[in-house]
Design a protein around this motif. Structure first.
Motif, PDB file in Angstrom:
ATOM      1  N   THR A   7       0.826  -1.222   0.000  1.00  0.00           N
ATOM      2  CA  THR A   7       0.000   0.000   0.000  1.00  0.00           C
ATOM      3  C   THR A   7       0.858   1.269   0.000  1.00  0.00           C
ATOM      4  N   ARG A   8       2.165   1.132   0.074  1.00  0.00           N
ATOM      5  CA  ARG A   8       3.027   2.305   0.222  1.00  0.00           C
ATOM      6  C   ARG A   8       3.045   3.204  -1.014  1.00  0.00           C
ATOM      7  N   ARG A   9       2.697   4.454  -0.838  1.00  0.00           N
ATOM      8  CA  ARG A   9       2.813   5.474  -1.880  1.00  0.00           C
ATOM      9  C   ARG A   9       3.216   6.787  -1.212  1.00  0.00           C
ATOM     10  N   SER A  10       3.789   7.685  -1.981  1.00  0.00           N
ATOM     11  CA  SER A  10       4.114   9.008  -1.430  1.00  0.00           C
ATOM     12  C   SER A  10       2.836   9.837  -1.341  1.00  0.00           C
ATOM     13  N   ILE A  11       2.591  10.378  -0.177  1.00  0.00           N
ATOM     14  CA  ILE A  11       1.402  11.216   0.055  1.00  0.00           C
ATOM     15  C   ILE A  11       1.867  12.660   0.247  1.00  0.00           C
ATOM     16  N   ARG A  12       1.296  13.542  -0.565  1.00  0.00           N
ATOM     17  CA  ARG A  12       1.732  14.949  -0.540  1.00  0.00           C
ATOM     18  C   ARG A  12       0.632  15.915  -0.128  1.00  0.00           C
ATOM     19  N   LYS A  13      -0.561  15.364   0.157  1.00  0.00           N
ATOM     20  CA  LYS A  13      -1.664  16.235   0.610  1.00  0.00           C
ATOM     21  C   LYS A  13      -2.139  15.729   1.964  1.00  0.00           C
ATOM     22  N   ALA A  60      12.137  25.430   0.571  1.00  0.00           N
ATOM     23  CA  ALA A  60      13.562  25.079   0.502  1.00  0.00           C
ATOM     24  C   ALA A  60      14.040  24.935  -0.932  1.00  0.00           C
ATOM     25  N   LYS A  61      13.135  24.428  -1.802  1.00  0.00           N
ATOM     26  CA  LYS A  61      13.484  24.257  -3.225  1.00  0.00           C
ATOM     27  C   LYS A  61      12.401  24.919  -4.060  1.00  0.00           C
ATOM     28  N   GLN A  62      12.743  25.186  -5.323  1.00  0.00           N
ATOM     29  CA  GLN A  62      11.728  25.779  -6.198  1.00  0.00           C
ATOM     30  C   GLN A  62      10.697  24.747  -6.635  1.00  0.00           C
ATOM     31  N   HIS A  63      11.100  23.489  -6.692  1.00  0.00           N
ATOM     32  CA  HIS A  63      10.176  22.407  -7.060  1.00  0.00           C
ATOM     33  C   HIS A  63      10.410  21.236  -6.120  1.00  0.00           C
ATOM     34  N   GLY A  64       9.315  20.617  -5.699  1.00  0.00           N
ATOM     35  CA  GLY A  64       9.452  19.348  -4.980  1.00  0.00           C
ATOM     36  C   GLY A  64       9.402  19.444  -3.466  1.00  0.00           C
ATOM     37  N   SER A  65       9.374  20.656  -2.911  1.00  0.00           N
ATOM     38  CA  SER A  65       9.248  20.742  -1.447  1.00  0.00           C
ATOM     39  C   SER A  65       7.960  21.456  -1.027  1.00  0.00           C
ATOM     40  N   GLU A  66       7.207  21.970  -2.004  1.00  0.00           N
ATOM     41  CA  GLU A  66       6.015  22.765  -1.674  1.00  0.00           C
ATOM     42  C   GLU A  66       4.950  21.931  -0.950  1.00  0.00           C
ATOM     43  N   PHE A  67       4.945  20.610  -1.174  1.00  0.00           N
ATOM     44  CA  PHE A  67       3.929  19.773  -0.517  1.00  0.00           C
ATOM     45  C   PHE A  67       4.033  19.846   1.010  1.00  0.00           C
ATOM     46  N   LEU A  68       5.226  20.217   1.511  1.00  0.00           N
ATOM     47  CA  LEU A  68       5.418  20.248   2.963  1.00  0.00           C
ATOM     48  C   LEU A  68       4.480  21.240   3.643  1.00  0.00           C
ATOM     49  N   SER A 109       3.094  10.120   4.120  1.00  0.00           N
ATOM     50  CA  SER A 109       4.341  10.888   4.170  1.00  0.00           C
ATOM     51  C   SER A 109       4.964  10.977   2.784  1.00  0.00           C
ATOM     52  N   CYS A 110       5.872  11.919   2.658  1.00  0.00           N
ATOM     53  CA  CYS A 110       6.665  12.021   1.430  1.00  0.00           C
ATOM     54  C   CYS A 110       8.038  12.593   1.770  1.00  0.00           C
ATOM     55  N   TRP A 111       9.003  12.209   0.985  1.00  0.00           N
ATOM     56  CA  TRP A 111      10.409  12.608   1.124  1.00  0.00           C
ATOM     57  C   TRP A 111      10.626  13.861   0.289  1.00  0.00           C
ATOM     58  N   ALA A 112      11.231  14.883   0.840  1.00  0.00           N
ATOM     59  CA  ALA A 112      11.686  16.039   0.047  1.00  0.00           C
ATOM     60  C   ALA A 112      13.213  16.015   0.079  1.00  0.00           C
ATOM     61  N   GLN A 113      13.805  15.830  -1.086  1.00  0.00           N
ATOM     62  CA  GLN A 113      15.267  15.744  -1.177  1.00  0.00           C
ATOM     63  C   GLN A 113      15.886  17.120  -0.934  1.00  0.00           C
ATOM     64  N   ILE A 114      16.889  17.192  -0.099  1.00  0.00           N
ATOM     65  CA  ILE A 114      17.577  18.462   0.178  1.00  0.00           C
ATOM     66  C   ILE A 114      19.043  18.396  -0.243  1.00  0.00           C
TER      67      ILE A 114
HETATM   68  C1  FMN Z   1      15.726   9.824  -2.623  1.00  0.00           C
HETATM   69  C2  FMN Z   1      14.317  10.331  -2.887  1.00  0.00           C
HETATM   70  C3  FMN Z   1      14.112  11.671  -3.135  1.00  0.00           C
HETATM   71  C4  FMN Z   1      12.823  12.165  -3.338  1.00  0.00           C
HETATM   72  N1  FMN Z   1      12.645  13.513  -3.476  1.00  0.00           N
HETATM   73  C5  FMN Z   1      11.393  13.994  -3.581  1.00  0.00           C
HETATM   74  C6  FMN Z   1      11.183  15.407  -3.591  1.00  0.00           C
HETATM   75  O1  FMN Z   1      12.107  16.216  -3.473  1.00  0.00           O
HETATM   76  N2  FMN Z   1       9.899  15.835  -3.710  1.00  0.00           N
HETATM   77  C7  FMN Z   1       8.832  14.977  -3.823  1.00  0.00           C
HETATM   78  O2  FMN Z   1       7.698  15.453  -3.932  1.00  0.00           O
HETATM   79  N3  FMN Z   1       9.005  13.630  -3.799  1.00  0.00           N
HETATM   80  C8  FMN Z   1      10.253  13.125  -3.673  1.00  0.00           C
HETATM   81  N4  FMN Z   1      10.451  11.767  -3.582  1.00  0.00           N
HETATM   82  C9  FMN Z   1       9.315  10.849  -3.716  1.00  0.00           C
HETATM   83  C10 FMN Z   1       9.334  10.192  -5.111  1.00  0.00           C
HETATM   84  O3  FMN Z   1       8.971  11.163  -6.080  1.00  0.00           O
HETATM   85  C11 FMN Z   1       8.372   8.989  -5.110  1.00  0.00           C
HETATM   86  O4  FMN Z   1       8.813   8.035  -4.180  1.00  0.00           O
HETATM   87  C12 FMN Z   1       8.297   8.355  -6.502  1.00  0.00           C
HETATM   88  O5  FMN Z   1       7.716   9.231  -7.435  1.00  0.00           O
HETATM   89  C13 FMN Z   1       7.483   7.058  -6.495  1.00  0.00           C
HETATM   90  O6  FMN Z   1       6.167   7.301  -6.023  1.00  0.00           O
HETATM   91  P1  FMN Z   1       5.585   6.488  -4.781  1.00  0.00           P
HETATM   92  O7  FMN Z   1       6.459   6.788  -3.580  1.00  0.00           O
HETATM   93  O8  FMN Z   1       4.168   6.998  -4.601  1.00  0.00           O
HETATM   94  O9  FMN Z   1       5.617   5.020  -5.123  1.00  0.00           O
HETATM   95  C14 FMN Z   1      11.723  11.275  -3.366  1.00  0.00           C
HETATM   96  C15 FMN Z   1      11.931   9.905  -3.114  1.00  0.00           C
HETATM   97  C16 FMN Z   1      13.209   9.451  -2.868  1.00  0.00           C
HETATM   98  C17 FMN Z   1      13.416   7.980  -2.554  1.00  0.00           C
END
Ligand code: FMN
Length: 173
Positions: A7-13, A60-68, A109-114
């Motif tokens: 069931t694991r997926r990245s959740i941004r909302k 922190a970033k222009q793209h990819g951290s706004e979900f926080l 949860s979701c990961w924001a790369q820094i």
């Molecule tokens: C090392 C790493 C860096 C990531 N960086 C970002 C990020 O900066 N912003 C973001 O929204 N998601 C980030 N993600 C989440 C990925 O985009 C996400 O895991 C991928 O698209 C697969 O989707 P899923 O997790 O729903 O299976 C990152 C994931 C990893 C493992």
């Protein structure tokens, strides 16, 4: 564990609901139980629940951290890089343990790369966070994990979509 991973997926909302203190304690315990090379435990975790600071983290970033910005909790995963040459690996393991523990309690949860990312043309995302959170110079930032109650539903990845060609047996060919 495999049921959880299915069931694991990245959740941004996230909903605005706060995370219960017990759930935060469990996440902290899980992070501190993460394995690390030679048990050096170089990681440090900054738990941010101040919404104004989370909002700044989301920039922190222009793209990819706004979900926080909608996350009620952001965990900044960092490490004393002088303690271990594999602090990045150690932080990554701790970060995914944080995410899976959150998932096990129904949180998203979701990961924001820094690390290795830019805030703008002049400043790294890492320096932006070091400055924002007053981190000592030896403390490097790998990522921020945004955590909260999910406000989006995502389909699990179907078993027949898994990339089995990534798996080799004994040799590459
Ligand atoms: C090392 C790493 C860096 C990531 N960086 C970002 C990020 O900066 N912003 C973001 O929204 N998601 C980030 N993600 C989440 C990925 O985009 C996400 O895991 C991928 O698209 C697969 O989707 P899923 O997790 O729903 O299976 C990152 C994931 C990893 C493992």
């Amino acid at each position: 564990m495999i049921e959880l991973l299915r069931t694991r997926r990245s959740i941004r909302k996230f909903t605005p609901e706060k995370i219960a203190p017990d759930a935060i304690s469990t996440i902290v315990e899980a992070a501190l139980r993460a394995p690390s090379s030679r048990s050096i435990n170089p990681w440090e975790f900054v738990l941010v629940d101040d919404l104004a600071t989370i909002n700044k983290l989301s920039k922190a970033k222009q793209h990819g951290s706004e979900f926080l910005k909608s996350a009620p909790l952001a965990i900044v995963v960092c490490a004393d890089s002088t303690k271990s040459d594999v602090w990045i690996e150690d932080c990554s393991i701790a970060a995914i343990i944080i995410q899976l523990t959150a998932l096990s309690m129904g949180l998203g949860s979701c990961w924001a790369q820094i690390r290795e990312r830019q805030h703008d043309y002049e400043q790294s995302a890492e320096f932006y966070i070091q400055d924002l959170l007053s981190l000592p110079e030896n403390i490097k930032v790998e990522c921020i994990i945004g955590i909260g109650h999910p406000a989006e539903k995502k389909q699990q990845v179907a078993a027949d979509k898994l990339q089995h060609d990534k798996i080799k047996s004994n040799f590459w060919d």
